[in-house]
Design an enzyme around this catalytic site. Structure first.
Site, PDB file in Angstrom:
ATOM      1  CD  GLU A 268      33.821  37.323  38.863  1.00 16.20           C
ATOM      2  OE1 GLU A 268      33.843  38.261  39.695  1.00 16.20           O
ATOM      3  OE2 GLU A 268      33.445  37.475  37.691  1.00 16.20           O
ATOM      4  CD  GLU A 318      41.591  42.676  35.546  1.00 14.41           C
ATOM      5  OE1 GLU A 318      41.231  42.873  34.381  1.00 14.41           O
ATOM      6  OE2 GLU A 318      40.884  42.087  36.386  1.00 14.41           O
TER       7      GLU A 318
END
Length: 494
Positions: A268, A318
């Site tokens: 990430e 999200e």
């Protein structure tokens, strides 16, 4: 002599062919999070990845709809195991076998999903977890590895575990001082040794944004790849950005413990666009463009010139993620929740980001504060705001957020509308103690990054996942050309 000449030419031709195949497979990697109230349909999401050159994806859990959509897509998959399953998997090989059969073997054999990695846990050694997963992570890794071998997938699917960069540190403050944290050193060495023996890589998450956002004294320019901050000199090596410095601290830690050649994946890395002052479009575009440029150029770090695979975080916003780490947590996506483009990115070779197609929305109507409403009633106002922001995403209203400059009525309208949209525009969802009204006029401020959203209409999208008919394949013309070159070289060698 003739045979040696032929052999040399044959190997040369084979190398050219393999290089062509390797280049054809090169692309970007991303994280696909699924914590959304109105998710972009999986088939559209996978198509969006392919359209933008993403060839690898990491899932945080074995989401059935996502995995089915990835079937026969040409995208390599790393499927994750959440931390709350670690204890169960650590205590039972049978549980690990059942998990692999259901979430790996099943999708490979029935759906044609190209699963390459199983990521056991997610940042399980994070300091804020206070050791909760320390004792279960390694046994879970061992049992998943055993389950993959039993399923006949030990060579095809490798085990890894994504770890936060806080598992290593430097007492000197320089990369050359890198080593693993003393409290987890033994566990780290056991895991690294086991992964190395089984051909699995280490996966680490590195976040320059968090370094900047957590420390008001952090030199901002050092967070970017094109920054003008004073470089950090470590012996004969000069570091101009925190990503390289952080990554090489890890490499030093591996070298000190006898694993200097251990393969590493960056699981990430990215930059959010909302929720705090540092999380904005300008900074995100600057950071991610620099990251993309490095990936395209295949640029590594000073200690490891060969670059690792880098999974961009994240692919799509999200709106249902926990904001415990910070209000920015819902805004890491390169794309908005609906697959629309937040900011342009040059992907190399003259290619730019392209948006999702075929997205269907709820009607163009918004829930806003009525012009007749009395904002002087503190109880009704506070109660309404609390209700809206408990069940919907109000993080752009946080200090430094994209909508933090709105007045009282603007704040209320934003909150009311987010609740209204999250609840699929039900009429009773625009009922806030007489303070609200449904409007057909877009209340988004002109020439502002503050946008009053309209959600995806989930009812209009087909829920059935079908394998994509246009799965990417190596271009037929490229294959013909490579085959032609291969044949000509062999003929010349005869």
């Amino acid at each position: 002599m003739g045979f040696r000449h032929f052999s040399t030419c044959f190997l040369l031709a084979l190398c050219i062919l393999s290089q062509g195949l390797a280049k054809g497979a090169h692309g970007f990697a991303c994280n696909w999070g699924t914590r959304l109230t109105h998710p972009l349909p999986p088939q559209i999401t996978v198509k969006l990845m392919r359209d933008n050159g993403f060839k690898q994806v990491k899932l945080f859990e074995a989401d059935p709809a996502a995995l089915k959509a990835l079937g026969n897509s040409g995208i390599q998959v790393m499927v994750g195991i959440p931390n709350d399953l670690l204890a169960t998997l650590a205590s039972s090989v049978d549980a690990a076998i059942a998990w692999v059969n259901q979430n790996v073997s099943n999708y490979i054999s029935k759906n044609g999903v190209d699963i390459r990695y199983v990521a056991v846990g997610n940042e399980a050694f994070l300091k804020t977890y206070n050791g909760r997963f320390v004792n279960s992570t390694f046994p879970a890794i061992q049992n998943i590895q055993a389950a993959l071998i039993k399923a006949g997938l030990g060579r095809q699917v490798k085990v890894t575990t994504p770890l936060n960069a806080d598992v290593y540190q430097s007492d000197s403050g320089l990369p050359s001082g890198g080593n693993f944290r003393p409290d987890i050193h033994d566990q780290m060495i056991s895991i690294i040794k086991f992964l190395s023996q089984n051909g699995g890589p280490l996966t680490f998450n590195i976040y320059p944004f968090l370094s900047l956002d957590a420390d008001p004294h952090f030199p901002k320019e050092f967070a970017f790849f094109d920054g003008s901050a004073a470089p950090v000199v470590d012996g004969s090596i000069t570091y101009t950005n925190v990503f390289d410095a952080n990554y090489d601290t890890l490499i030093t830690a591996l070298e000190k413990n006898g694993f200097g050649q251990m393969p590493v994946i960056i699981g990430e890395v990215g930059w959010p666009t909302d929720g705090t002052a540092n999380a904005n479009i300008k900074n995100a575009q600057r950071f991610n463009q620099g990251l993309i440029d490095r990936i395209v150029k295949r640029q590594g770090s000073p200690k490891r010139p060969t670059p690792p695979d880098i999974y961009l975080f994240g692919f799509i916003d999200e709106d249902a993620k926990s904001i415990e780490p910070g209000p920015f947590e819902r805004h890491w996506g390169v794309f908005n929740f609906d697959g629309s483009i937040k900011y342009p990115l040059n992907l190399g070779g003259g290619k730019q980001l392209v948006a999702a197609r075929g997205v269907r929305y709820l009607p163009k109507q918004w829930c806003v504060m009525s012009t007749q409403a009395n904002v002087q009633d503190p109880n009704a106002f506070a109660e309404s705001m609390s209700k809206a922001c408990t069940y919907a995403d109000c993080t752009p209203l946080f200090p430094g957020g994209s909508c933090s400059g709105l007045d009282v009525r603007g704040n209320a309208s934003y909150a009311f509308n987010m609740y209204f949209q999250t609840m699929d525009q039900r009429k009773d969802a625009c009922n806030f103690n007489g303070l609200s009204v449904i409007s057909n006029i877009n209340p988004s401020p002109p020439q502002s990054s503050c946008q009053f959203k309209i959600m995806i209409d989930l009812g209009k999208h087909e829920r059935k996942s079908t394998p994509p008919s246009d799965a990417p394949k190596l271009n037929s013309k490229v294959m013909l050309l490579l085959s032609f070159i291969f044949t000509v070289l062999l003929l010349l060698c005869v």
